[in-house]
Design a protein around this motif. Structure first.
Motif, PDB file in Angstrom:
ATOM      1  N   ASP A   1      36.008 -12.942  26.608  1.00 43.74           N
ATOM      2  CA  ASP A   1      35.970 -13.911  25.518  1.00 43.74           C
ATOM      3  C   ASP A   1      35.691 -13.231  24.181  1.00 43.74           C
ATOM      4  O   ASP A   1      36.068 -13.730  23.130  1.00 43.74           O
ATOM      5  CB  ASP A   1      34.894 -14.962  25.798  1.00 43.74           C
ATOM      6  N   ASN A   2      35.006 -12.096  24.237  1.00 47.42           N
ATOM      7  CA  ASN A   2      34.735 -11.337  23.020  1.00 47.42           C
ATOM      8  C   ASN A   2      34.801  -9.853  23.363  1.00 47.42           C
ATOM      9  O   ASN A   2      34.464  -9.445  24.481  1.00 47.42           O
ATOM     10  CB  ASN A   2      33.354 -11.683  22.460  1.00 47.42           C
ATOM     11  N   VAL A   3      35.265  -9.056  22.418  1.00 47.84           N
ATOM     12  CA  VAL A   3      35.260  -7.606  22.593  1.00 47.84           C
ATOM     13  C   VAL A   3      34.727  -6.991  21.317  1.00 47.84           C
ATOM     14  O   VAL A   3      35.122  -7.374  20.207  1.00 47.84           O
ATOM     15  CB  VAL A   3      36.660  -7.058  22.943  1.00 47.84           C
ATOM     16  N   VAL A   4      33.773  -6.077  21.470  1.00 52.59           N
ATOM     17  CA  VAL A   4      33.150  -5.392  20.345  1.00 52.59           C
ATOM     18  C   VAL A   4      33.671  -3.959  20.328  1.00 52.59           C
ATOM     19  O   VAL A   4      33.523  -3.222  21.304  1.00 52.59           O
ATOM     20  CB  VAL A   4      31.616  -5.399  20.453  1.00 52.59           C
ATOM     21  N   LEU A   5      34.291  -3.571  19.217  1.00 49.48           N
ATOM     22  CA  LEU A   5      34.932  -2.269  19.085  1.00 49.48           C
ATOM     23  C   LEU A   5      34.108  -1.420  18.127  1.00 49.48           C
ATOM     24  O   LEU A   5      33.870  -1.814  16.983  1.00 49.48           O
ATOM     25  CB  LEU A   5      36.359  -2.446  18.551  1.00 49.48           C
ATOM     26  N   SER A   6      33.669  -0.264  18.578  1.00 48.90           N
ATOM     27  CA  SER A   6      32.751   0.556  17.784  1.00 48.90           C
ATOM     28  C   SER A   6      33.520   1.505  16.866  1.00 48.90           C
ATOM     29  O   SER A   6      34.246   2.388  17.332  1.00 48.90           O
ATOM     30  CB  SER A   6      31.834   1.366  18.705  1.00 48.90           C
ATOM     31  N   ALA A   7      33.368   1.301  15.559  1.00 48.54           N
ATOM     32  CA  ALA A   7      34.010   2.154  14.564  1.00 48.54           C
ATOM     33  C   ALA A   7      33.175   2.127  13.294  1.00 48.54           C
ATOM     34  O   ALA A   7      32.688   1.071  12.896  1.00 48.54           O
ATOM     35  CB  ALA A   7      35.429   1.678  14.270  1.00 48.54           C
ATOM     36  N   ASP A   8      33.020   3.284  12.662  1.00 48.88           N
ATOM     37  CA  ASP A   8      32.102   3.389  11.528  1.00 48.88           C
ATOM     38  C   ASP A   8      32.773   3.389  10.163  1.00 48.88           C
ATOM     39  O   ASP A   8      32.108   3.611   9.151  1.00 48.88           O
ATOM     40  CB  ASP A   8      31.246   4.657  11.664  1.00 48.88           C
ATOM     41  N   GLY A   9      34.083   3.148  10.109  1.00 43.33           N
ATOM     42  CA  GLY A   9      34.724   3.043   8.799  1.00 43.33           C
ATOM     43  C   GLY A   9      35.660   4.187   8.513  1.00 43.33           C
ATOM     44  O   GLY A   9      36.505   4.541   9.329  1.00 43.33           O
ATOM     45  N   ARG A  10      35.502   4.801   7.336  1.00 45.34           N
ATOM     46  CA  ARG A  10      36.379   5.883   6.916  1.00 45.34           C
ATOM     47  C   ARG A  10      36.415   7.019   7.938  1.00 45.34           C
ATOM     48  O   ARG A  10      35.423   7.297   8.608  1.00 45.34           O
ATOM     49  CB  ARG A  10      35.918   6.428   5.558  1.00 45.34           C
ATOM     50  N   ARG A  11      37.561   7.688   8.007  1.00 47.87           N
ATOM     51  CA  ARG A  11      37.740   8.758   8.985  1.00 47.87           C
ATOM     52  C   ARG A  11      36.619   9.788   8.899  1.00 47.87           C
ATOM     53  O   ARG A  11      36.036  10.183   9.931  1.00 47.87           O
ATOM     54  CB  ARG A  11      39.092   9.429   8.795  1.00 47.87           C
TER      55      ARG A  11
ATOM     56  N   ILE B   1      33.582   9.578   7.747  1.00 53.87           N
ATOM     57  CA  ILE B   1      32.290   9.024   8.176  1.00 53.87           C
ATOM     58  C   ILE B   1      32.275   8.850   9.681  1.00 53.87           C
ATOM     59  O   ILE B   1      31.336   9.274  10.375  1.00 53.87           O
ATOM     60  CB  ILE B   1      32.014   7.688   7.471  1.00 53.87           C
ATOM     61  N   HIS B   2      33.302   8.225  10.216  1.00 57.59           N
ATOM     62  CA  HIS B   2      33.387   7.987  11.663  1.00 57.59           C
ATOM     63  C   HIS B   2      33.315   9.306  12.433  1.00 57.59           C
ATOM     64  O   HIS B   2      32.546   9.449  13.387  1.00 57.59           O
ATOM     65  CB  HIS B   2      34.686   7.247  11.979  1.00 57.59           C
ATOM     66  N   ASP B   3      34.118  10.285  12.029  1.00 59.64           N
ATOM     67  CA  ASP B   3      34.178  11.542  12.773  1.00 59.64           C
ATOM     68  C   ASP B   3      32.874  12.326  12.690  1.00 59.64           C
ATOM     69  O   ASP B   3      32.496  13.017  13.649  1.00 59.64           O
ATOM     70  CB  ASP B   3      35.329  12.403  12.258  1.00 59.64           C
ATOM     71  N   ALA B   4      32.177  12.214  11.566  1.00 58.89           N
ATOM     72  CA  ALA B   4      30.907  12.926  11.430  1.00 58.89           C
ATOM     73  C   ALA B   4      29.837  12.365  12.355  1.00 58.89           C
ATOM     74  O   ALA B   4      29.006  13.114  12.890  1.00 58.89           O
ATOM     75  CB  ALA B   4      30.421  12.865   9.983  1.00 58.89           C
TER      76      ALA B   4
ATOM     77  N   LYS C   1      34.784  17.319  18.320  1.00 58.90           N
ATOM     78  CA  LYS C   1      35.929  16.838  17.562  1.00 58.90           C
ATOM     79  C   LYS C   1      35.750  15.366  17.201  1.00 58.90           C
ATOM     80  O   LYS C   1      35.054  14.620  17.883  1.00 58.90           O
ATOM     81  CB  LYS C   1      37.210  17.029  18.369  1.00 58.90           C
ATOM     82  N   GLY C   2      36.399  14.944  16.135  1.00 63.49           N
ATOM     83  CA  GLY C   2      36.316  13.551  15.726  1.00 63.49           C
ATOM     84  C   GLY C   2      37.083  12.635  16.657  1.00 63.49           C
ATOM     85  O   GLY C   2      37.986  13.068  17.387  1.00 63.49           O
ATOM     86  N   SER C   3      36.729  11.353  16.619  1.00 66.76           N
ATOM     87  CA  SER C   3      37.371  10.368  17.515  1.00 66.76           C
ATOM     88  C   SER C   3      38.177   9.315  16.761  1.00 66.76           C
ATOM     89  O   SER C   3      38.822   8.468  17.383  1.00 66.76           O
ATOM     90  CB  SER C   3      36.310   9.685  18.383  1.00 66.76           C
ATOM     91  N   TYR C   4      38.158   9.351  15.438  1.00 67.03           N
ATOM     92  CA  TYR C   4      38.806   8.300  14.646  1.00 67.03           C
ATOM     93  C   TYR C   4      40.285   8.150  14.987  1.00 67.03           C
ATOM     94  O   TYR C   4      40.763   7.043  15.256  1.00 67.03           O
ATOM     95  CB  TYR C   4      38.633   8.628  13.157  1.00 67.03           C
TER      96      TYR C   4
END
Length: 461
Positions: free
Chosen positions: A207-217, A219-222, A230-233
């Motif tokens: 019913d709901n899915v939460v996707l983890s992402a921190d924004g700009r490439r 920022i996310h990769d750091a 290695k980064g995951s973005y």
């Protein structure tokens, strides 16, 4: 109690007890700051003398009469309603939600992870399907007469235990039919293992899915690297977008990010995700130890306040352009939102809500998992510490001393017990930094909701 604040030349007055929000002209706003209950039938002469140099007596008395009418209607300077003791601390509390830690392992190494990169400070492990089924049996029994039950699949990274997730959904749906229970499922994922088959199943059953992402490439990769560093973005964002674009309209999702001292300009990250095609976004403040290099400090509060208001203004600009962006922390209801007990006690951790580890151990919530002091039982033997549950049920805005005088108490419900404990060693002692951030967000949220409501009324006029 009232709370007054201003933004972009808009004067806002919140009546704390009723939840009523008023947009006022300068005179009404100024008069409110000079008033206290009980309000007399006529405007006090000293107020007339104070404001008469700038306004006529007639205007002052007219504005006061409007405020007096709101007061009589219980929408200004209203008093808290007495809450029956049984509502604050019921004798029997149904458990209506479980956070299933199907994986105490993770395929990312997020710098700020409260779960110690997924293993919660112990051996990496996955929940068996049998343990998950016993957890479903447990919540069916403990939910008493509650029909609706929430199951959150959590980790670590729950897709690492994908067979357990599917087995649990199948078992819960079958048992729900037998026992008259309606299960709703949520899954939180970092996206590394998403593929077409898994995404299709999530869109059909979650019913709901939460996707983890921190924004700009950058920022996310750091902050969210793989074990190799290695980064995951570039791996996860295309998968998230594909899942979101195929998600049915009646199913929820949101991208959940964490901002740290490295991106105090987090509104840029929200907008980056929006431009990437996502319109359901949350950006949470990090909770991190002093000295780690990315912790938030009191000296950051001024910048963060500016950033929240920047984001609120951008949301209005998106509205004006005919677009849509839902920012999770700006969701408030001007009619006071949830039921009174929800506003008093919050998420229900430790009483209505509990977390279950791969070993079947029960904790008040996912942020207490692994702490032996807070172990409440085990689904494999059916044990459950009712005394501990009653203690959590008794925690409310009335037991947390600072909350009693805080204008935001009925919106934040006293904050997070786990954050309070980890910051201060006491679930009743508020985490001051979180309180400051919550009040910031709420001012933005209330302002945004009030302005939007005003715009809708103007459009219909």
């Amino acid at each position: 109690m009232i709370h007054q604040f201003q933004h972009n030349q808009v004067n806002i007055v919140l009546d704390v007890a009723s939840g009523a929000v008023h947009l006022m002209d300068d005179l009404g706003y100024a008069l409110c700051s000079k008033l206290a209950p009980p309000l007399p039938e006529r405007c006090p002469p000293e107020l007339i003398r104070a404001f008469e140099p700038e306004c006529s007596r007639e205007k002052i008395e007219e504005t006061y009469g409007e405020l007096l009418a709101l007061y009589r209607e219980g929408m200004l300077f209203s008093e808290d309603e007495p809450i029956p003791a049984g509502m604050i601390k019921p004798e029997q509390i149904p458990v209506k939600a479980l956070c299933l830690h199907v994986s105490h392992d993770c395929n990312l190494r997020c710098s700020y992870c409260f779960a110690n990169t997924g293993d919660y400070g112990s051996a990496r492990s996955l929940m068996s399907s049998e343990t998950a089924r016993r957890a479903i049996d447990f919540v069916i029994e403990k939910s008493q007469k509650r029909r609706n039950i929430e199951i959150d699949f959590f980790g670590g990274e729950p897709l690492m235990a994908w067979k357990t997730v599917k087995d649990t959904v199948e078992y819960a749906e079958a048992q729900g039919k037998l026992h008259g229970k309606n299960f709703r499922f949520t899954i939180t994922t970092n996206g590394m293992l998403l593929n077409d088959e898994i995404s299709k199943y999530i869109n059909e059953h979650m019913d709901n899915v939460v996707l983890s992402a921190d924004g700009r490439r950058e920022i996310h990769d750091a902050m969210r690297p793989t074990p190799s560093g290695k980064g995951s973005y570039d791996i996860v964002l295309p998968k998230f977008k594909k899942l979101m674009e195929s998600r049915p309209m009646n199913k929820d999702y949101y991208l959940r990010g964490t901002y740290t001292a490295r991106n105090l300009d987090f509104s840029q990250d929200v907008m980056d995700l929006y431009r990437a095609g996502f319109d359901q976004i949350s950006m949470e403040p990090v909770v991190a130890p002093d000295g780690c290099g990315y912790e938030l400090k009191k000296s950051d509060l001024g910048r963060l306040r500016e950033e929240y208001w920047n984001l609120a203004d951008r949301l209005l600009q998106i509205d004006e352009a005919g677009g849509f962006l839902n920012f999770f922390h700006f969701n408030v209801s001007l009619d006071q939102g949830p039921c009174i007990i929800k506003r008093l006690r919050g998420c229900g951790a430790g009483c209505e809500y509990a977390a279950v580890t791969p070993e079947g151990d029960i904790y008040p919530c996912h942020q207490f998992a692994g702490d032996p002091e807070f172990r409440m039982g085990n689904v494999l033997d059916g044990s459950f510490d009712r005394q501990r549950a009653a203690a959590f049920a008794g925690v409310s805005v009335y037991t947390r001393e600072p909350c009693r005088e805080c204008w935001a108490r009925y919106y934040c419900s006293g904050g997070c017990s786990a954050a309070n404990f980890h910051a201060n060693g006491d679930i009743n002692r508020c985490y001051e930094m979180a309180c400051e951030l919550e009040r910031m967000r709420l001012e933005c949220a209330i302002s945004l909701a009030a302005v939007r409501a005003g715009n809708e009324e103007a459009a219909l006029a």
